[in-house]
Design a protein around this motif. Structure first.
Motif, mmCIF file in Angstrom:
data_model
loop_
_atom_site.group_PDB
_atom_site.id
_atom_site.type_symbol
_atom_site.label_atom_id
_atom_site.label_comp_id
_atom_site.label_asym_id
_atom_site.label_seq_id
_atom_site.Cartn_x
_atom_site.Cartn_y
_atom_site.Cartn_z
ATOM 1 N N GLY A 108 0.635 -1.255 -0.035
ATOM 2 C CA GLY A 108 -0.005 -0.006 0.106
ATOM 3 C C GLY A 108 0.680 0.949 -0.117
ATOM 4 N N GLY A 109 2.272 1.350 -0.222
ATOM 5 C CA GLY A 109 2.668 2.666 0.077
ATOM 6 C C GLY A 109 3.097 3.244 1.013
ATOM 7 N N VAL A 110 3.492 1.779 2.659
ATOM 8 C CA VAL A 110 3.551 2.884 4.163
ATOM 9 C C VAL A 110 4.801 2.336 3.869
ATOM 10 C CG1 VAL A 110 3.197 2.486 6.366
ATOM 11 C CG2 VAL A 110 1.483 2.426 4.892
ATOM 12 N N LYS A 128 7.460 11.924 0.484
ATOM 13 C CA LYS A 128 6.207 12.310 0.665
ATOM 14 C C LYS A 128 4.831 12.807 -0.605
ATOM 15 C CE LYS A 128 7.646 17.574 1.029
ATOM 16 N NZ LYS A 128 7.641 18.123 1.369
ATOM 17 N N GLU A 129 5.364 12.314 -1.640
ATOM 18 C CA GLU A 129 4.590 12.550 -2.725
ATOM 19 C C GLU A 129 4.399 11.131 -2.752
ATOM 20 O OE1 GLU A 129 2.839 15.784 -2.541
ATOM 21 O OE2 GLU A 129 4.258 17.088 -1.955
ATOM 22 N N HIS A 130 4.499 10.693 -3.015
ATOM 23 C CA HIS A 130 5.121 9.138 -3.504
ATOM 24 C C HIS A 130 3.983 8.961 -2.989
ATOM 25 C CE1 HIS A 130 6.375 11.164 -6.753
ATOM 26 N NE2 HIS A 130 7.021 11.791 -6.502
ATOM 27 N N LEU A 131 4.598 8.279 -1.292
ATOM 28 C CA LEU A 131 4.101 7.193 -0.179
ATOM 29 C C LEU A 131 4.018 8.128 1.063
ATOM 30 C CD1 LEU A 131 8.118 4.967 -1.132
ATOM 31 C CD2 LEU A 131 4.981 4.713 -1.774
ATOM 32 N N ASP A 132 3.703 7.308 2.234
ATOM 33 C CA ASP A 132 3.240 6.714 3.583
ATOM 34 C C ASP A 132 4.481 7.031 4.103
ATOM 35 O OD1 ASP A 132 2.062 7.396 6.223
ATOM 36 O OD2 ASP A 132 0.132 5.875 5.708
ATOM 37 N N ILE A 158 15.322 -0.190 15.886
ATOM 38 C CA ILE A 158 15.119 -1.261 15.548
ATOM 39 C C ILE A 158 15.750 -2.089 16.109
ATOM 40 C CG2 ILE A 158 14.151 -3.164 13.671
ATOM 41 C CD1 ILE A 158 14.037 -0.274 12.086
ATOM 42 N N ALA A 159 14.422 -3.535 17.120
ATOM 43 C CA ALA A 159 15.295 -4.283 17.643
ATOM 44 C C ALA A 159 15.314 -5.993 17.058
ATOM 45 C CB ALA A 159 14.655 -4.385 18.876
ATOM 46 N N SER A 160 13.566 -6.001 16.581
ATOM 47 C CA SER A 160 13.671 -6.930 15.676
ATOM 48 C C SER A 160 12.299 -6.637 13.948
ATOM 49 C CB SER A 160 12.895 -8.181 16.204
ATOM 50 O OG SER A 160 11.817 -7.825 16.863
ATOM 51 N N ILE A 161 12.612 -7.170 13.190
ATOM 52 C CA ILE A 161 11.799 -6.660 11.992
ATOM 53 C C ILE A 161 11.699 -8.474 11.767
ATOM 54 C CG2 ILE A 161 14.561 -6.407 10.820
ATOM 55 C CD1 ILE A 161 12.608 -4.368 9.111
ATOM 56 N N LYS A 162 10.556 -8.875 11.518
ATOM 57 C CA LYS A 162 10.360 -10.128 9.980
ATOM 58 C C LYS A 162 9.178 -9.490 8.994
ATOM 59 C CE LYS A 162 6.875 -11.670 12.984
ATOM 60 N NZ LYS A 162 6.669 -12.596 14.571
ATOM 61 N N GLY A 163 9.473 -10.609 7.952
ATOM 62 C CA GLY A 163 8.088 -9.684 7.266
ATOM 63 C C GLY A 163 8.536 -9.752 5.842
ATOM 64 N N HIS A 164 8.163 -8.929 4.750
ATOM 65 C CA HIS A 164 8.475 -8.871 3.767
ATOM 66 C C HIS A 164 7.825 -7.996 2.637
ATOM 67 C CE1 HIS A 164 4.257 -10.404 2.630
ATOM 68 N NE2 HIS A 164 4.982 -12.199 3.615
ATOM 69 N N LEU A 165 8.023 -7.889 1.691
ATOM 70 C CA LEU A 165 7.126 -6.011 0.798
ATOM 71 C C LEU A 165 5.553 -6.218 1.171
ATOM 72 C CD1 LEU A 165 7.117 -3.680 -1.314
ATOM 73 C CD2 LEU A 165 6.694 -5.746 -2.686
ATOM 74 N N GLY A 166 5.152 -5.356 1.426
ATOM 75 C CA GLY A 166 3.776 -4.882 2.124
ATOM 76 C C GLY A 166 3.038 -5.709 3.557
ATOM 77 N N ASP A 240 8.256 2.921 -6.389
ATOM 78 C CA ASP A 240 7.566 1.912 -7.512
ATOM 79 C C ASP A 240 7.520 1.093 -6.747
ATOM 80 O OD1 ASP A 240 8.517 4.339 -9.042
ATOM 81 O OD2 ASP A 240 10.560 2.553 -9.777
ATOM 82 N N LEU A 241 7.500 0.351 -5.357
ATOM 83 C CA LEU A 241 6.933 -0.450 -4.939
ATOM 84 C C LEU A 241 5.616 0.032 -3.699
ATOM 85 C CD1 LEU A 241 9.900 -1.608 -2.663
ATOM 86 C CD2 LEU A 241 9.449 -2.518 -4.464
ATOM 87 N N VAL A 242 4.985 0.045 -4.597
ATOM 88 C CA VAL A 242 3.223 0.481 -4.680
ATOM 89 C C VAL A 242 2.014 0.063 -5.450
ATOM 90 C CG1 VAL A 242 1.732 2.036 -4.529
ATOM 91 C CG2 VAL A 242 3.675 2.740 -3.277
ATOM 92 N N GLY A 243 1.167 -1.219 -4.853
ATOM 93 C CA GLY A 243 0.694 -2.119 -5.950
ATOM 94 C C GLY A 243 0.776 -3.540 -5.906
ATOM 95 N N THR A 244 0.100 -4.046 -6.825
ATOM 96 C CA THR A 244 0.407 -6.071 -6.251
ATOM 97 C C THR A 244 1.899 -6.199 -7.252
ATOM 98 O OG1 THR A 244 -1.762 -6.137 -6.239
ATOM 99 C CG2 THR A 244 -0.632 -7.939 -7.099
ATOM 100 N N PHE A 245 2.764 -7.326 -6.618
ATOM 101 C CA PHE A 245 4.000 -7.555 -7.583
ATOM 102 C C PHE A 245 3.089 -9.008 -7.612
ATOM 103 C CE2 PHE A 245 4.620 -3.301 -5.681
ATOM 104 C CZ PHE A 245 4.893 -2.805 -6.880
ATOM 105 N N GLU A 246 4.366 -9.852 -8.343
ATOM 106 C CA GLU A 246 4.554 -10.637 -9.047
ATOM 107 C C GLU A 246 5.625 -11.323 -8.943
ATOM 108 O OE1 GLU A 246 0.063 -12.707 -10.679
ATOM 109 O OE2 GLU A 246 2.312 -12.613 -11.280
ATOM 110 N N LYS A 247 5.630 -12.815 -8.167
ATOM 111 C CA LYS A 247 6.909 -13.704 -8.214
ATOM 112 C C LYS A 247 7.353 -14.937 -7.935
ATOM 113 C CE LYS A 247 8.954 -13.805 -4.310
ATOM 114 N NZ LYS A 247 9.873 -13.655 -2.844
#
Length: 661
Positions: A108-110, A128-132, A158-166, A240-247
């Protein structure tokens, strides 16, 4: 460049048409051929867009395959001898491979910009004009306050981070929001630990150690905070990382084949040890592979001994079929001493192009073999290549690989003793790690000129990964210069036998229940431990589970194993029930138990008949205890109470007025 059409015709199936200006003056010839709608391969990648457009205008239904024979073969100081190589490249390109399944990532661009100074706020201004945008400044966060509060600014680590794009999930310590009344230096409110946050993108401008594996996690971007150009490049990527992406879903996983654990005992951890992206985690008796995190290096698939994890871009059997097409066409076209250069498209192809444009190009005997990731190539592909007649295999890597390549090194360390043991000789496999075309050609020229396989194979690979590997090894053994039956292998090899100390084994058969591949088996007729070496993957679960610790793994490859009968590791006489004569245990174990209990244990003292219960099967033991009126534990059993007993007690407790006391 010269074209040896005759050599190409000898190596390739189907009709071969030669042209010099197919994309220009002879375009009408292409239109006519493309209009026939049969299988078509074009030996040009530069004008692929033009050819596809022309084919579409002619309503062509079937797809067109493209092969680059210019930079890989024709632009070379060996161009006059490159006909067999061109045939090989065209034959490989014509092989049909099924598309890999895809996974979707939603953003979602956050974005969270994590930095240490004003560079993070400046990056926020660009986005700031393109993403949150939210900016997080690492402590001590001594920076000037921004002129306007266009995006939130906070302090925290940042003590810990997990996850992926989105779907990033973060825990932040020392978190504090910026005070809007800051004057000279940005001040912050009260801080707290374990603050949680989620975002779609993380831009790391701290310059410190990577929070996640670098270049392997979609949505996590890093840049040197001291390099404005690097920051700008990262900002443009993030925008450019806003929207739906396929891998691609790089790995196909079958949990039923996984040999990770049984009954909370850990066995195989090869994929967990090999994954550089952190996409694999234990999940009970098997592992789980997160397709959203997987970066596609393929090292888990090459390490997996059972075939539970297999590569899907393309599958192992399709990759081996492509190898077969290439090497068979090369041989039929008159090529000799084929050398395979395994490379990826992102790094290897530009390096080969540069060598062709500004240097001598690849030698005529060096066949470039493009894959998605060099580290996806496993033992099945290496053994198949040598069975098909290749004389050497080189792996082209970056000078500084973007991820750990220890999985590839382990594969080479496993293949080396097999090739040497079969008489192929040393130095058949090597890694060329360079970003310099001149270094590449120097390494290829100084590599030893190995003799080709004397009896090249022609098999067509089908089936799963483990099946392809078995077939390729059998064909390699048949084609070997000096075949032997057994070759010792290094620890961790996916083949081998086990040794059992028969004197210490009690035939409890716990190893049989733990074995995930049924390499260890029992005998329904008598107490015995049997072994099938062809099924053993050396996962170690039998060794871990064995209560007597009498099992030893023996990594080796026995080429007779697929035809060998089941081997008996230990066998004993059964003990038969003294009442019904039904076998119910191991004779030596029952006799050992009786000897230890006789006159030694209070439970069986006081009567010689008590020990007879040990010598009976379960059914007879229950009947025996009931008939003899004694409990095996030596205590008198409780008296059985009936309804009359309870009614009698009630009458006794009544008082003279008829009330219960």
């Amino acid at each position: 460049m010269p074209l040896d059409a005759d050599a190409i015709r000898r190596g390739c199936r189907g009709e071969v048409t030669a042209a010099t200006q197919l994309c220009g003056a002879e375009l009408d010839r292409f239109q006519a051929i493309a209009g026939e709608d049969g299988p078509l391969t074009v030996a040009c990648t530069q004008q692929a867009a033009l050819f596809l457009r022309v084919a579409d205008e002619n309503n062509r239904a079937n797809s067109i395959k493209f092969a680059n024979v210019r930079e890989t073969a024709g632009w070379s100081s060996d161009a006059d001898r490159a006909g067999p190589k061109m045939a090989a490249l065209l034959a490989a390109a014509a092989e049909v491979t099924a598309p890999a399944p895809m996974v979707q990532l939603e953003s979602g661009g956050v974005i969270l910009i994590y930095g240490r100074d004003e560079a993070a706020i400046q990056a926020g201004d660009l986005l700031k004009e393109h993403l949150d945008v939210t900016v997080l400044i690492a402590p001590p966060a001594v920076i000037a306050p921004p002129r306007s509060a266009d995006c939130p600014v906070a302090k925290g680590r940042i003590a810990s981070i997990k996850g992926h794009l989105g779907a990033f999930d973060l825990v932040v310590d020392e978190f504090a929001e910026a005070a809007p009344s800051s004057r000279r230096m940005l001040t912050f409110g009260p801080s707290r630990n374990n603050a949680r946050s989620t975002c779609d993108i993380v831009l790391d401008l701290t310059g410190g150690p990577a929070l996640l594996p670098a270049d392997l996690r979609d949505g996590y971007l890093r840049a040197d905070p001291g390099s404005p150009a690097a920051i700008l490049q990262a900002v443009l990527k993030a925008r450019d990382l806003v929207g739906t992406f396929e891998k691609p879903r790089y790995i196909t996983f079958d949990a039923g084949l996984c040999a990770h654990a049984r009954s909370k005992k850990i066995g195989c951890t090869r994929c967990l040890d090999a994954c550089p992206a952190g996409a694999i985690s234990p999940a009970g008796n098997h592992v789980a592979i997160d397709a959203d995190i997987c970066a596609g290096c393929g090292q888990c698939a090459t390490a997996c001994p059972t075939g539970a994890a297999s590569y899907a871009l393309p599958p192992e059997d399709a990759l081996v079929r492509k190898l077969r097409a290439m090497l068979l066409a090369y041989r039929q076209a008159g090529g000799e001493r084929a050398v395979m250069l395994v490379h990826d498209e992102i790094h290897g192809s530009p390096l080969i192009d540069a060598l062709a444009r500004f240097g001598d190009g690849l030698p005529a005997s060096v066949l470039p073999f493009a894959v998605n990731e060099v580290t996806q190539v496993g033992l099945e592909s290496i053994t198949a290549a040598f069975a098909y007649g290749v004389s050497a295999v080189h792996f082209l890597l970056r000078a500084k690989p973007r991820h750990d390549v220890s999985g590839l090194m382990r594969t080479i360390a496993l293949a080396d003793p097999i090739l040497a043991g079969l008489g192929f000789g040393p130095d058949r496999l090597s890694v060329i790690a360079t970003d310099d075309p001149d270094r590449l050609i120097e390494a290829l020229r100084t590599a030893p000129a190995n003799a080709p396989t004397p009896r090249p194979a022609n098999f067509r690979a089908v089936g799963g990964k483990r099946d392809v590997l078995r077939f390729a090894l059998a064909e390699l053994h048949r084609a070997a210069p000096a075949p032997v039956d057994v070759i010792p292998l290094p620890e961790g090899a996916p083949f081998g036998a086990i040794k059992v100390d028969a004197a210490g084994c009690t035939l409890c058969l716990s190893c049989v229940s733990a074995c995930p591949t049924s390499a260890l088996r029992d005998d329904p007729e008598r107490p015995a431990l049997r072994f099938v070496e062809d099924s053993c993957v050396q996962c170690g679960l039998c060794r871990t589970t064995c209560p007597e610790q009498v099992i030893t793994l023996v990594p080796q490859i026995d080429f007779r194993a697929s035809r060998a009968p089941t081997r008996v590791l230990k066998e004993e006489e059964p003990f038969c029930c003294i009442r019904c004569s039904k076998p119910f245990g191991v004779k030596s174990s029952i006799e050992r138990v009786v000897a230890k209990l006789e006159g030694q244990h209070w439970m069986y003292s006081g009567s010689a008949q008590r020990l007879d219960a040990i010598k009976m099967c379960g059914d007879c033991r229950v009947s025996f205890v009931a008939e003899q009126g004694f409990e095996s534990y030596g205590a008198q059993g409780p008296t059985v109470r009936t309804t009359d007993d309870y009614l009698r007690d009630r009458e006794i407790k009544r008082d003279p007025d008829g009330h219960f006391s």
